[in-house]
Each structure stands twice: as C-alpha cells, then as structure tokens.
Design a protein around this motif. Structure first.
Motif, mmCIF file in Angstrom:
data_model
loop_
_atom_site.group_PDB
_atom_site.id
_atom_site.type_symbol
_atom_site.label_atom_id
_atom_site.label_comp_id
_atom_site.label_asym_id
_atom_site.label_seq_id
_atom_site.Cartn_x
_atom_site.Cartn_y
_atom_site.Cartn_z
ATOM 1 N N LEU A 1 -65.246 -17.713 37.862
ATOM 2 C CA LEU A 1 -64.371 -18.168 36.779
ATOM 3 C C LEU A 1 -62.940 -17.753 37.100
ATOM 4 O O LEU A 1 -62.668 -16.566 37.302
ATOM 5 C CB LEU A 1 -64.795 -17.532 35.449
ATOM 6 C CG LEU A 1 -66.133 -17.988 34.870
ATOM 7 C CD1 LEU A 1 -66.510 -17.147 33.657
ATOM 8 C CD2 LEU A 1 -66.104 -19.458 34.498
ATOM 9 N N SER A 2 -62.026 -18.712 37.153
ATOM 10 C CA SER A 2 -60.634 -18.356 37.464
ATOM 11 C C SER A 2 -59.795 -18.223 36.198
ATOM 12 O O SER A 2 -58.672 -17.764 36.241
ATOM 13 C CB SER A 2 -60.012 -19.416 38.381
ATOM 14 O OG SER A 2 -59.864 -20.631 37.681
ATOM 15 N N SER A 3 -60.362 -18.644 35.057
ATOM 16 C CA SER A 3 -59.642 -18.521 33.788
ATOM 17 C C SER A 3 -60.327 -17.433 32.953
ATOM 18 O O SER A 3 -61.488 -17.109 33.198
ATOM 19 C CB SER A 3 -59.694 -19.842 33.030
ATOM 20 O OG SER A 3 -61.038 -20.262 32.861
ATOM 21 N N LEU B 1 -59.062 -19.779 23.506
ATOM 22 C CA LEU B 1 -57.804 -20.023 24.212
ATOM 23 C C LEU B 1 -57.993 -19.375 25.582
ATOM 24 O O LEU B 1 -58.274 -18.175 25.670
ATOM 25 C CB LEU B 1 -56.629 -19.397 23.458
ATOM 26 C CG LEU B 1 -55.248 -19.707 24.028
ATOM 27 C CD1 LEU B 1 -54.876 -21.178 23.805
ATOM 28 C CD2 LEU B 1 -54.166 -18.827 23.377
ATOM 29 N N LEU B 2 -57.886 -20.177 26.634
ATOM 30 C CA LEU B 2 -58.114 -19.668 27.991
ATOM 31 C C LEU B 2 -56.787 -19.543 28.721
ATOM 32 O O LEU B 2 -55.941 -20.446 28.633
ATOM 33 C CB LEU B 2 -59.007 -20.633 28.775
ATOM 34 C CG LEU B 2 -60.386 -20.932 28.200
ATOM 35 C CD1 LEU B 2 -61.120 -21.922 29.111
ATOM 36 C CD2 LEU B 2 -61.205 -19.656 28.058
ATOM 37 N N GLU B 3 -56.654 -18.450 29.453
ATOM 38 C CA GLU B 3 -55.464 -18.306 30.295
ATOM 39 C C GLU B 3 -55.837 -18.674 31.725
ATOM 40 O O GLU B 3 -56.823 -18.176 32.275
ATOM 41 C CB GLU B 3 -54.934 -16.871 30.221
ATOM 42 C CG GLU B 3 -53.624 -16.725 30.971
ATOM 43 C CD GLU B 3 -52.975 -15.367 30.712
ATOM 44 O OE1 GLU B 3 -52.625 -15.075 29.557
ATOM 45 O OE2 GLU B 3 -52.842 -14.614 31.692
ATOM 46 N N LEU B 4 -55.047 -19.560 32.316
ATOM 47 C CA LEU B 4 -55.294 -20.012 33.683
ATOM 48 C C LEU B 4 -54.604 -19.066 34.660
ATOM 49 O O LEU B 4 -53.836 -18.189 34.251
ATOM 50 C CB LEU B 4 -54.757 -21.439 33.851
ATOM 51 C CG LEU B 4 -55.223 -22.426 32.770
ATOM 52 C CD1 LEU B 4 -54.506 -23.762 32.905
ATOM 53 C CD2 LEU B 4 -56.740 -22.623 32.847
ATOM 54 N N ARG B 5 -54.839 -19.295 35.956
ATOM 55 C CA ARG B 5 -54.270 -18.374 36.952
ATOM 56 C C ARG B 5 -52.753 -18.303 36.923
ATOM 57 O O ARG B 5 -52.165 -17.292 37.276
ATOM 58 C CB ARG B 5 -54.735 -18.774 38.346
ATOM 59 C CG ARG B 5 -56.007 -18.060 38.716
ATOM 60 C CD ARG B 5 -56.803 -18.813 39.709
ATOM 61 N NE ARG B 5 -56.076 -19.055 40.939
ATOM 62 C CZ ARG B 5 -56.418 -18.532 42.102
ATOM 63 N NH1 ARG B 5 -57.429 -17.699 42.185
ATOM 64 N NH2 ARG B 5 -55.765 -18.850 43.190
ATOM 65 N N GLU C 1 -56.882 -24.903 25.385
ATOM 66 C CA GLU C 1 -57.870 -24.647 24.343
ATOM 67 C C GLU C 1 -59.151 -25.427 24.606
ATOM 68 O O GLU C 1 -59.118 -26.520 25.158
ATOM 69 C CB GLU C 1 -57.333 -25.131 22.997
ATOM 70 C CG GLU C 1 -56.057 -24.460 22.592
ATOM 71 C CD GLU C 1 -55.505 -25.021 21.287
ATOM 72 O OE1 GLU C 1 -54.407 -24.645 20.927
ATOM 73 O OE2 GLU C 1 -56.187 -25.832 20.638
ATOM 74 N N CYS C 2 -60.271 -24.869 24.137
ATOM 75 C CA CYS C 2 -61.526 -25.625 24.099
ATOM 76 C C CYS C 2 -62.322 -25.144 22.891
ATOM 77 O O CYS C 2 -62.098 -24.034 22.395
ATOM 78 C CB CYS C 2 -62.304 -25.478 25.405
ATOM 79 S SG CYS C 2 -62.631 -23.796 25.909
ATOM 80 N N GLN D 1 -64.157 -24.583 31.363
ATOM 81 C CA GLN D 1 -64.148 -24.520 29.894
ATOM 82 C C GLN D 1 -65.578 -24.607 29.377
ATOM 83 O O GLN D 1 -65.956 -23.923 28.421
ATOM 84 C CB GLN D 1 -63.322 -25.674 29.329
ATOM 85 C CG GLN D 1 -61.855 -25.623 29.719
ATOM 86 C CD GLN D 1 -61.144 -26.905 29.323
ATOM 87 O OE1 GLN D 1 -61.173 -27.316 28.174
ATOM 88 N NE2 GLN D 1 -60.498 -27.549 30.274
ATOM 89 N N LEU D 2 -66.384 -25.444 30.048
ATOM 90 C CA LEU D 2 -67.774 -25.615 29.602
ATOM 91 C C LEU D 2 -68.593 -24.352 29.869
ATOM 92 O O LEU D 2 -69.453 -23.985 29.081
ATOM 93 C CB LEU D 2 -68.399 -26.823 30.306
ATOM 94 C CG LEU D 2 -67.729 -28.147 29.922
ATOM 95 C CD1 LEU D 2 -68.140 -29.257 30.870
ATOM 96 C CD2 LEU D 2 -68.068 -28.524 28.490
ATOM 97 N N LEU D 3 -68.298 -23.696 30.986
ATOM 98 C CA LEU D 3 -69.033 -22.458 31.280
ATOM 99 C C LEU D 3 -68.679 -21.385 30.252
ATOM 100 O O LEU D 3 -69.552 -20.655 29.782
ATOM 101 C CB LEU D 3 -68.736 -21.963 32.700
ATOM 102 C CG LEU D 3 -69.187 -22.882 33.831
ATOM 103 C CD1 LEU D 3 -69.007 -22.207 35.185
ATOM 104 C CD2 LEU D 3 -70.644 -23.274 33.670
ATOM 105 N N HIS D 4 -67.398 -21.301 29.889
ATOM 106 C CA HIS D 4 -67.007 -20.322 28.871
ATOM 107 C C HIS D 4 -67.675 -20.645 27.528
ATOM 108 O O HIS D 4 -68.174 -19.753 26.851
ATOM 109 C CB HIS D 4 -65.488 -20.333 28.671
ATOM 110 C CG HIS D 4 -64.734 -19.591 29.736
ATOM 111 N ND1 HIS D 4 -64.802 -18.227 29.884
ATOM 112 C CD2 HIS D 4 -63.875 -20.021 30.693
ATOM 113 C CE1 HIS D 4 -64.020 -17.850 30.894
ATOM 114 N NE2 HIS D 4 -63.447 -18.931 31.407
ATOM 115 N N LEU D 5 -67.684 -21.924 27.149
ATOM 116 C CA LEU D 5 -68.244 -22.299 25.838
ATOM 117 C C LEU D 5 -69.756 -22.092 25.817
ATOM 118 O O LEU D 5 -70.322 -21.626 24.830
ATOM 119 C CB LEU D 5 -67.925 -23.766 25.516
ATOM 120 C CG LEU D 5 -66.449 -24.066 25.223
ATOM 121 C CD1 LEU D 5 -66.224 -25.570 25.091
ATOM 122 C CD2 LEU D 5 -65.978 -23.354 23.949
#
Ligand code: SAH
Length: 368
Positions: free
Chosen positions: A71-73, A89-93, A99-100, A145-149
């Motif tokens: 996961l990079s975010s 809310l995801l922070e990218l590299r 958002e997701c 995003q799907l892996l996080h959700l």
C-alpha cells in the motif's frame, strides 16, 4: 517497467498485473505461480505484510518485504456515519489526498472510489472541482482505495459493488481506471463482476464509445443535470463544445454495444433545474431511450449557494417523468453527517490545515 529494473528496484504491488508480477517472480528465481499466491494474500486475505504470507518461502517473503510496497497510500482520516457509511481520506505518496467511501445497504457493500485528485470538468455545484484538476491517479492508487475499504469489513463480508463516483472524471483517466478495474474483475483480484461496477461520467462522447468498445458490461451513469444546452453550459462547464445531443448519441452507442441500460444522473438544484418545464424537457429527451433517471437532491456544500429543492418539488419532478414511462429513482443520502458528498472532507481538512500555523496534522478521527 523493464525486467532488469524490476529485479533490483522497489515496486508497488497494485501497479502490476498478475502477469507482470509473475515476470518479476521468475526474474528473482521463483516460479510464476507465486504471483497468484501474493495477490491472493493481498486481495482475498487482506494481508498487507509479506512476513505473514506463510505459504511463501521465507527468503521470498523477505525479498517481497524489501522490494514490494503493498500500500503506497495511508489513511489520514476515518469517519463513521450514524447510518454505517464510512469515509476514508487517504494521503498519497506526494502528500495529496483523495477520498473513498464504504456504503452499507442490505447485503450490499458498496465502495465509492476516486479517479483523480480534484477535477477539471467544472460542475458548479461540486466540491471536488472547486480547485480544478491536480493530477490523475495511477491504476495502483485507484485500486488501493478498494484494499483500504475492504479492510473495514469483517472477514466474512466482501465488497459486492463499486461505484466510480468519487473525486474526478473517470473517463478523463480511462486507461488507468480500466487497468485498475480489470484487476477488480479478475478472480485473483477482487472478483467483482462488471455489472456490479458503475462508472459515472460527465459525458465525454469519444471516451464513452471507447469504453463501449472494450466490451465489459459495466453500468454507465451519465451526469446530465440539465435538459438543454443553455442551462447545461451554465451548470457543467465541460458541456460547452460537447452538447447534450452528442452525449446521448454516445450513450445510445454504449447501450447497443453492451446491452446495458444507461442511467442518467440529475442533481436537483432548487430554483435552477427543478422546474416542471425542465422535467418535461428531460422526459422528451429520454422517453424513446432505454434509460433510467437517478435524481440527486443537491448535497449542500458550505461555500456554494446551491440548495436541494423542497420535497414536494422533487415529487412533482418524479411524477412528470413517470407519466412519460421513464424509470426514475431519487437517491437517498448516505453519510450526510460525515461530508460524504465527494470532495467535501478533503476541502474541509485542507481548509483547517492551512489555518494551522505549526503545520502539524490536525486530530485524527476514528481509526485512521
Ligand atoms: N465526474 C463524474 C463523477 C462525479 S461524482 C461525473 O460527473 O459523473 C458523481 C455524481 O455526483 C455526479 O453526478 C456529480 O455531478 C454528483 N455531484 C457532485 N456534487 C454533488 C453535490 N454537491 N450534490 C449532489 N450530487 C453531486
């Protein structure tokens, strides 16, 4: 990525296809089937730490740990609504944020994902586009995003549906979106069928035709929002130079190629596009088409002057369409208490953080 580079450098799992990962495995002296095993751990078992992938040989796990970023975010905010909707809310590299959302309804577990940071389509009522387009998301950033959700769900539950209705215009980033969704369709990925994936577009005719030609039976939703070009030019800036007619023709082509009924989204803005005349004009556009209309009462955005119409006005609009035999639904609001309309949380966090003098991240909510 060239093989030689891939053997020695680090890579992000979600950026690769199964075949590309298999090639990397062979390059480091492992059988190609390790790639399927690796994906199975990440996508099906939701394990993000190679150390715990215990049917892989130990030296290979170690190598994966060193070279592969799963996961990079990362989650910087996690909000939970009273109705069970959760927003991340995801922070990218590069420090940018997207958002997701996870929505629950009956047995459905629906993920709403973003495809761009910001948006360049210029819908005047939308929070995502207020600051324009910053950049496209990569296939990996879309997939992550799907892996996080998915990790928000208990193990016995799976994501069942995906709506590509978060920040950004998916068809303006079609190549990366399709690469991500092909991994979603794959049994080694998330194994979600194309019919349970909805792509929502502002209406880019060329790209809609390209999507139709790919042959996946995705559900297509077109954000119409106005029944004539004069009004649509005002509400959706990208309409200028395109026009409703070209969009409807491309939607007809989509239906012919895929057999999928197209949905038309129509945000109801009190006093602007909700008059009975608008309903009649909309009905005239759609009555001979295999269409479904999804009315979305405006989700208020604090800095914007638009409001949802009164309930009676919405009912009248619905009746007008139904009289012409058009299938119509009114979208229920989910997660209203957690800024679930796309782009709102990001705006609020950006605003609060730019006010902080010490530059420190403001408090986290939930488990984020
Ligand atoms: N770019 C894509 C995806 C956008 S978000 C598109 O235009 O379809 C998905 C839907 O939410 C779109 O129909 C969009 O117009 C709508 N939307 C955006 N802001 C909204 C708001 N404040 N209230 C209600 N719907 C909104």
């Amino acid at each position: 990525m060239k093989l030689a580079a891939r053997e020695t450098s680090t890579f992000r799992l979600c950026d690769l296809s199964v075949d590309e990962l298999a090639e990397w495995c062979r390059g480091v002296g492992q059988p190609a089937y390790r790639a399927r095993q690796g994906f199975h751990w990440g996508f099906q078992k939701r394990v993000m730490d190679p150390e715990r992938m215990d049917d892989l040989p130990k030296p290979f796990r170690q190598l994966l740990g060193e070279r592969c970023e799963i996961l990079s975010s990362h989650v910087v905010r996690h909000l939970v609504s009273q109705d069970g909707t959760e927003k991340l809310l995801l922070e990218l590299r590069d420090g940018r944020t997207v958002e997701c959302v996870l929505m629950r309804g009956g047995r459905r577990r629906t993920a709403c994902i973003s495809t761009q940071v910001g948006c360049g389509m210029g819908c005047v009522f939308c929070a995502s586009g207020l600051k324009g387009l910053e950049r496209n998301l990569s296939r990996g950033e879309i997939l992550e995003q799907l892996l996080h959700l998915q990790r928000l769900l208990p193990h016995e539950e799976k994501l069942t549906n995906i709506v590509v209705m978060g920040m950004g215009e998916p068809l303006a980033n079609l190549g990366e979106v399709i690469a991500a969704l092909e991994r979603v369709l794959d049994e080694q990925g998330l194994g979600i069928g194309a019919r349970r994936i909805t792509l929502s577009t502002v209406g880019l005719p060329e790209k809609m035709r390209q999507l139709a030609d790919l042959g996946h039976p995705f559900t297509l939703a077109v954000s119409l929002h106005a029944p004539n070009d004069r009004l649509r030019d005002r509400l959706v800036r990208a309409n200028t130079g395109i026009g409703i007619r070209a969009i409807l023709e491309a939607a007809d082509y989509y239906f012919e190629r895929t057999g999928r009924r197209v949905s038309y989204e129509y945000v109801l803005l009190g006093g602007l596009n909700d008059h009975p005349t608008h309903a009649r004009q909309l009905a005239a556009l759609l009555e001979d088409r295999c269409a479904h209309v999804n009315l979305i009462p405006m989700n208020p955005v604090p800095s914007l002057p638009f409001r949802a119409p009164k309930a009676a006005r919405v009912r009248r609009f619905v009746e007008s369409l139904e009289r012409k035999g058009i299938a119509v639904t009114v979208r229920k609001r989910k997660g209203a208490d957690i800024d679930a309309a796309c782009g709102q949380l990001r705006l609020r966090v950006d605003a609060s953080e730019s006010c902080r003098e010490d530059g420190a991240r403001s408090e986290r909510s939930g488990t984020g």
